[in-house]
Design a protein around this motif. Structure first.
Motif, PDB file in Angstrom:
ATOM      1  N   VAL A 405      53.869  22.379 126.859  1.00 14.55           N
ATOM      2  CA  VAL A 405      53.862  22.380 128.321  1.00 14.55           C
ATOM      3  C   VAL A 405      52.807  23.366 128.807  1.00 14.55           C
ATOM      4  N   GLU A 406      51.912  22.871 129.670  1.00 17.97           N
ATOM      5  CA  GLU A 406      50.848  23.711 130.209  1.00 17.97           C
ATOM      6  C   GLU A 406      50.781  23.544 131.729  1.00 17.97           C
ATOM      7  N   GLU A 407      50.304  24.594 132.385  1.00 19.00           N
ATOM      8  CA  GLU A 407      50.130  24.544 133.836  1.00 19.00           C
ATOM      9  C   GLU A 407      48.733  24.056 134.200  1.00 19.00           C
ATOM     10  N   ASN A 408      48.679  23.201 135.206  1.00 16.22           N
ATOM     11  CA  ASN A 408      47.425  22.824 135.852  1.00 16.22           C
ATOM     12  C   ASN A 408      47.396  23.542 137.201  1.00 16.22           C
ATOM     13  N   LYS A 409      46.451  24.455 137.381  1.00 17.57           N
ATOM     14  CA  LYS A 409      46.403  25.275 138.588  1.00 17.57           C
ATOM     15  C   LYS A 409      46.286  24.420 139.846  1.00 17.57           C
ATOM     16  N   THR A 410      45.552  23.325 139.748  1.00 16.64           N
ATOM     17  CA  THR A 410      45.418  22.437 140.913  1.00 16.64           C
ATOM     18  C   THR A 410      46.752  21.805 141.262  1.00 16.64           C
ATOM     19  N   PHE A 411      47.514  21.405 140.237  1.00 20.16           N
ATOM     20  CA  PHE A 411      48.857  20.871 140.494  1.00 20.16           C
ATOM     21  C   PHE A 411      49.699  21.905 141.240  1.00 20.16           C
ATOM     22  N   SER A 412      49.602  23.161 140.811  1.00 22.72           N
ATOM     23  CA  SER A 412      50.392  24.225 141.437  1.00 22.72           C
ATOM     24  C   SER A 412      49.968  24.444 142.886  1.00 22.72           C
ATOM     25  N   GLU A 413      48.679  24.397 143.140  1.00 28.02           N
ATOM     26  CA  GLU A 413      48.168  24.582 144.502  1.00 28.02           C
ATOM     27  C   GLU A 413      48.581  23.426 145.400  1.00 28.02           C
ATOM     28  N   ASP A 414      48.487  22.204 144.886  1.00 25.50           N
ATOM     29  CA  ASP A 414      48.843  21.033 145.688  1.00 25.50           C
ATOM     30  C   ASP A 414      50.348  20.973 145.966  1.00 25.50           C
ATOM     31  N   TYR A 415      51.125  21.546 145.066  1.00 24.14           N
ATOM     32  CA  TYR A 415      52.579  21.618 145.251  1.00 24.14           C
ATOM     33  C   TYR A 415      52.925  22.423 146.503  1.00 24.14           C
ATOM     34  N   LEU A 416      52.153  23.476 146.767  1.00 24.26           N
ATOM     35  CA  LEU A 416      52.415  24.349 147.903  1.00 24.26           C
ATOM     36  C   LEU A 416      51.615  23.981 149.154  1.00 24.26           C
ATOM     37  N   ASP A 417      50.628  23.097 149.020  1.00 24.71           N
ATOM     38  CA  ASP A 417      49.793  22.697 150.152  1.00 24.71           C
ATOM     39  C   ASP A 417      50.640  21.897 151.139  1.00 24.71           C
ATOM     40  N   PRO A 418      50.786  22.385 152.388  1.00 20.38           N
ATOM     41  CA  PRO A 418      51.676  21.693 153.336  1.00 20.38           C
ATOM     42  C   PRO A 418      51.215  20.290 153.702  1.00 20.38           C
ATOM     43  N   ASP A 419      49.943  19.974 153.480  1.00 13.55           N
ATOM     44  CA  ASP A 419      49.447  18.637 153.779  1.00 13.55           C
ATOM     45  C   ASP A 419      49.504  17.709 152.567  1.00 13.55           C
ATOM     46  N   LYS A 420      49.968  18.223 151.419  1.00 13.90           N
ATOM     47  CA  LYS A 420      50.079  17.402 150.214  1.00 13.90           C
ATOM     48  C   LYS A 420      51.502  17.391 149.677  1.00 13.90           C
ATOM     49  N   ARG A 421      52.040  18.571 149.405  1.00 13.14           N
ATOM     50  CA  ARG A 421      53.381  18.693 148.849  1.00 13.14           C
ATOM     51  C   ARG A 421      53.578  17.766 147.645  1.00 13.14           C
ATOM     52  N   SER A 422      52.585  17.752 146.763  1.00 15.95           N
ATOM     53  CA  SER A 422      52.704  16.916 145.572  1.00 15.95           C
ATOM     54  C   SER A 422      53.629  17.573 144.559  1.00 15.95           C
ATOM     55  N   ILE A 423      54.124  16.791 143.620  1.00 21.08           N
ATOM     56  CA  ILE A 423      54.958  17.298 142.526  1.00 21.08           C
ATOM     57  C   ILE A 423      54.414  16.663 141.248  1.00 21.08           C
ATOM     58  N   ALA A 424      53.202  17.042 140.875  1.00 20.79           N
ATOM     59  CA  ALA A 424      52.445  16.318 139.858  1.00 20.79           C
ATOM     60  C   ALA A 424      52.831  16.700 138.436  1.00 20.79           C
ATOM     61  N   ASN A 425      52.820  15.698 137.575  1.00 17.81           N
ATOM     62  CA  ASN A 425      52.943  15.872 136.130  1.00 17.81           C
ATOM     63  C   ASN A 425      52.058  14.843 135.448  1.00 17.81           C
ATOM     64  N   SER A 426      51.505  15.231 134.314  1.00 19.66           N
ATOM     65  CA  SER A 426      50.794  14.253 133.494  1.00 19.66           C
ATOM     66  C   SER A 426      51.307  14.345 132.064  1.00 19.66           C
ATOM     67  N   LEU A 427      51.178  13.229 131.353  1.00 21.77           N
ATOM     68  CA  LEU A 427      51.751  13.114 130.015  1.00 21.77           C
ATOM     69  C   LEU A 427      50.763  12.392 129.112  1.00 21.77           C
ATOM     70  N   GLN A 428      50.580  12.906 127.899  1.00 26.49           N
ATOM     71  CA  GLN A 428      49.727  12.249 126.915  1.00 26.49           C
ATOM     72  C   GLN A 428      50.334  12.422 125.529  1.00 26.49           C
ATOM     73  N   ILE A 429      50.305  11.351 124.730  1.00 27.05           N
ATOM     74  CA  ILE A 429      50.877  11.352 123.385  1.00 27.05           C
ATOM     75  C   ILE A 429      49.744  11.335 122.358  1.00 27.05           C
ATOM     76  N   PHE A 430      49.812  12.219 121.393  1.00 21.45           N
ATOM     77  CA  PHE A 430      48.826  12.293 120.310  1.00 21.45           C
ATOM     78  C   PHE A 430      49.511  11.908 118.995  1.00 21.45           C
ATOM     79  N   PHE A 431      48.847  11.020 118.224  1.00 20.41           N
ATOM     80  CA  PHE A 431      49.437  10.515 116.993  1.00 20.41           C
ATOM     81  C   PHE A 431      48.806  11.179 115.766  1.00 20.41           C
TER      82      PHE A 431
END
Length: 506
Positions: A405-431
C-alpha cells in the motif's frame, strides 16, 4: 464543479458578541459573578436549525433517496442475530403506551431507547451514507433520533401535524451541521470518535422537533459538549470491535436524552466549548479552536456520498470497485500472483490499512486489504463476507500478504479539495512470470455526486431488495409507490409512515 456556500473561515469557539447576549438562570462564574455569553458556535447552530428555510430542491431530492437508503440499511441489518439481540426495552416486558417504533420490529419503546435501537440498526452494516473531510462520518446516523422524535410527536401530538417533510428537513440540517463541522476539524487526530458530531447534530434538530426554544437549544447543545466523548479505541487494532456498529445509535440516543433533560428545565453551560481549563477546547481538543469555514446551508446533503455497491468503509469503495474489475482477469491465476500494489490516499492508509490478524467482522470491514482481497476473489463484496466462515478461506490472507500500500500525494490532495472530494484508489497485479495487469484506477465511487445519474437507479434497487427481505410484495409495492409520489410522501403523517416499516400481521 461542486457548489459551495459563501466561505466565512474563522474560529468560533470564543464567546459571542453583545449582539448575541442571552438571559440565563444563574451565575456560574464565582470570581466575577457574571455568567458568560454563549459560545458563538452554539448560537450559530441554534439559529440555523430554528430559522433557516430549506429551499434547495436538490437537497430535498437527495434527502428522499437518503431516507430510502438509510431505512433499507436498517432492515437489512435485522438479518444479523447479533444486531437483533441488542434491541428492545432494557427490562424485558416493559411496555410504553404510544411508544416509539423500531424499524422492522414490533418494539414500542420510550423515545430514548428507540433512538438507540433505530440508530444501531441503521449503522450496523456500515452501508449507509458517508461524509469525508478532515473528519469523517455518516450523517444519516442522525435518522435514529430524528425518526424516533418525529414518531413520538406524531403519535402523541397529532395536532402538531408532524409529517415526512419534517423528517427530510431535519435530515438536511443534521447532515449540514455534522458535515460542515467535519470540513476543517479533525477530532480523530486527538483520539475522539466522529460520533461526537452525531450527538451535536442530533441534539440540534431533535430540540426543534420536541419544541424547545432557541435558548433551550443552546442549553442542550452545551450539554453535548460538556459530555465525555467517545474514544476511537473500538475502531482500531488491536481493539476493533462491534461497538462501532452501535456507537452512532448511542450518540443519537444520548442526544435525545439531553434534549429531554433540557425540556424538563435543566440549564445549559454557555462557555462549554471555550471555558479556560474546563471547556471542551482545552480538555478534549488540545487547545485547538473549532473552525467553521462556511455558513450552514444545504451543501452536505447535496454532496453526500452513498454506499451503493458495497458495504465497505468508504475509503475502500473505489479499491473494491477496481478489484471487482480485475476479478475476471485472475480466474485460476491466484497462485501466480507475485505482488498486488494498492495506490491510495493518506486517510485510507491512516484509517483502514491493516496487516496481521483480523479478529472479527468489525475488524475486517475496516481493512483495506481484506476488502480488496474479497473483491479480487469473488468479484463482489457483501455484508456476509466479513463473517468467520468466509474469512477462514486461506486465499484471503495469502492475497493480503502480497499487498503493498502506497500513498499518491495527488489522491490525498484531491480527497480534501472541496471542488473534487475524490476518494481515489488504483490497483495493479504483478505475476511471477514478469507480466502484470493494467492499472485499474477509480477516482469516484458510484455513490459520489459526480455519478448521481448512474447511482440513483442502483440505490433504488438496493432499497427495494432490502424491503423484500422483511415485507410482502404488496407492502414493497406500496412503499415504492409512496416514494415515487413526492407530494404524498412529504404530507404523510410520520405515524402512518412508520407503520409501513413494522412487521405485517396475517
Amino acid at each position: 464543479m461542486i457548489r459551495r456556500p459563501p466561505r466565512s473561515t474563522h474560529c468560533i469557539s470564543s464567546a459571542a458578541s453583545d449582539v448575541y447576549k442571552r438571559q440565563f438562570y444563574m451565575s456560574s462564574n464565582v470570581e466575577t459573578n457574571v455568567r458568560p455569553n454563549p459560545d458563538e458556535l452554539l448560537i450559530k447552530i441554534s439559529d440555523y436549525v430554528h430559522d433557516f428555510d430549506i429551499s434547495s430542491r436538490e437537497a430535498l431530492s437527495t434527502a428522499k433517496y437518503c431516507l430510502m437508503d438509510t431505512i433499507g440499511c436498517g432492515l437489512l441489518a435485522l438479518t444479523f442475530p447479533e444486531c437483533k439481540s441488542l434491541l428492545g426495552p432494557h427490562v424485558e416486558g416493559t411496555e410504553v403506551p404510544n411508544g416509539v417504533r423500531v424499524l422492522g420490529t414490533n418494539y414500542k419503546l420510550d423515545p430514548i431507547k428507540a433512538a438507540w435501537d433505530n440508530g444501531a440498526v441503521i449503522r450496523w452494516l456500515d452501508f449507509n451514507d458517508t461524509w469525508l473531510a478532515a473528519e469523517w462520518g455518516h450523517p444519516s446516523d442522525n435518522l435514529g433520533g430524528i425518526l424516533s422524535a418525529c414518531d413520538y410527536m406524531s403519535q402523541n401530538f397529532p395536532e402538531k401535524k408532524i409529517t415526512v417533510k419534517e423528517i427530510l428537513f431535519s435530515m438536511i440540517k443534521a447532515h449540514e451541521i455534522q458535515g460542515v463541522l467535519a470540513l476543517e476539524n479533525s477530532f480523530n487526530r486527538v483520539g475522539l470518535d466522529h460520533v461526537l458530531l452525531v450527538k451535536i447534530a442530533s441534539v440540534a434538530v431533535i430540540s426543534v422537533i420536541l419544541g424547545l426554544t432557541k435558548d433551550q437549544t443552546i442549553d442542550a447543545l452545551s450539554q453535548a459538549f460538556v459530555d465525555g466523548q467517545s474514544l476511537r479505541t473500538y475502531r482500531h487494532a488491536p481493539n476493533a470491535g462491534p461497538r462501532k456498529s452501535w456507537a452512532a445509535g448511542d450518540a443519537t440516543s444520548r442526544a435525545m436524552q439531553l434534549v429531554w433533560l433540557t425540556k424538563k428545565g435543566q440549564i445549559g453551560y454557555p462557555s462549554a466549548i471555550s471555558a479556560p481549563t474546563w471547556g471542551f477546547k482545552d480538555v478534549l481538543f488540545k487547545g485547538n479552536e473549532i473552525i467553521l469555514n462556511q455558513e450552514f446551508d444545504s451543501y452536505v446533503m447535496e454532496n453526500v456520498l452513498f454506499k451503493i455497491s458495497f458495504p465497505a468503509e468508504f475509503h475502500a469503495q473505489t479499491a473494491v470497485e477496481a478489484a471487482v474489475k480485475l476479478h475476471k482477469k485472475l480466474d485460476g491465476k491466484f497462485d501466480e500472483i507475485e505482488k498486488i500494489k494498492i495506490i491510495t490516499h493518506e486517510s485510507a492508509i491512516r484509517i483502514i490499512s491493516k496487516e496481521g490478524a483480523l479478529n472479527n467482522p468489525a475488524d475486517r470491514d475496516h481493512c483495506l486489504q481484506y476488502m480488496t482481497a474479497i473483491g479480487l476473489l469473488k468479484g463482489d463484496l457483501i455484508a456476509e463476507d466479513y463473517e468467520d466462515d468466509v474469512a477462514s478461506n486461506p486465499l484471503i490472507d495469502q492475497l493480503r500478504d502480497k499487498m503493498e500500500v502506497e500513498e499518491n500525494k495527488t489522491f490525498s490532495e484531491d480527497y480534501l479539495d472541496p471542488d473534487k472530494r475524490s476518494i481515489a484508489n488504483s490497483l495493479q497485479i504483478f505475476f511471477k512470470d514478469g507480466t502484470s495487469t493494467d492499472v485499474e484506477e477509480v477516482h469516484y465511487p458510484i455513490g459520489h455526486k459526480n455519478r448521481r445519474s448512474e447511482g440513483i437507479p442502483i440505490l433504488i434497487n438496493k432499497f427495494k431488495k432490502n424491503l423484500k427481505i422483511q415485507f410482502s410484495d404488496k407492502r414493497v409495492s406500496e412503499v415504492m409507490k409512496l416514494f415515487e409520489d413526492d407530494e404524498k410522501l412529504l404530507s404523510l403523517p410520520v405515524k402512518e409512515f412508520v407503520d409501513l416499516f413494522i412487521p405485517e400481521t396475517n
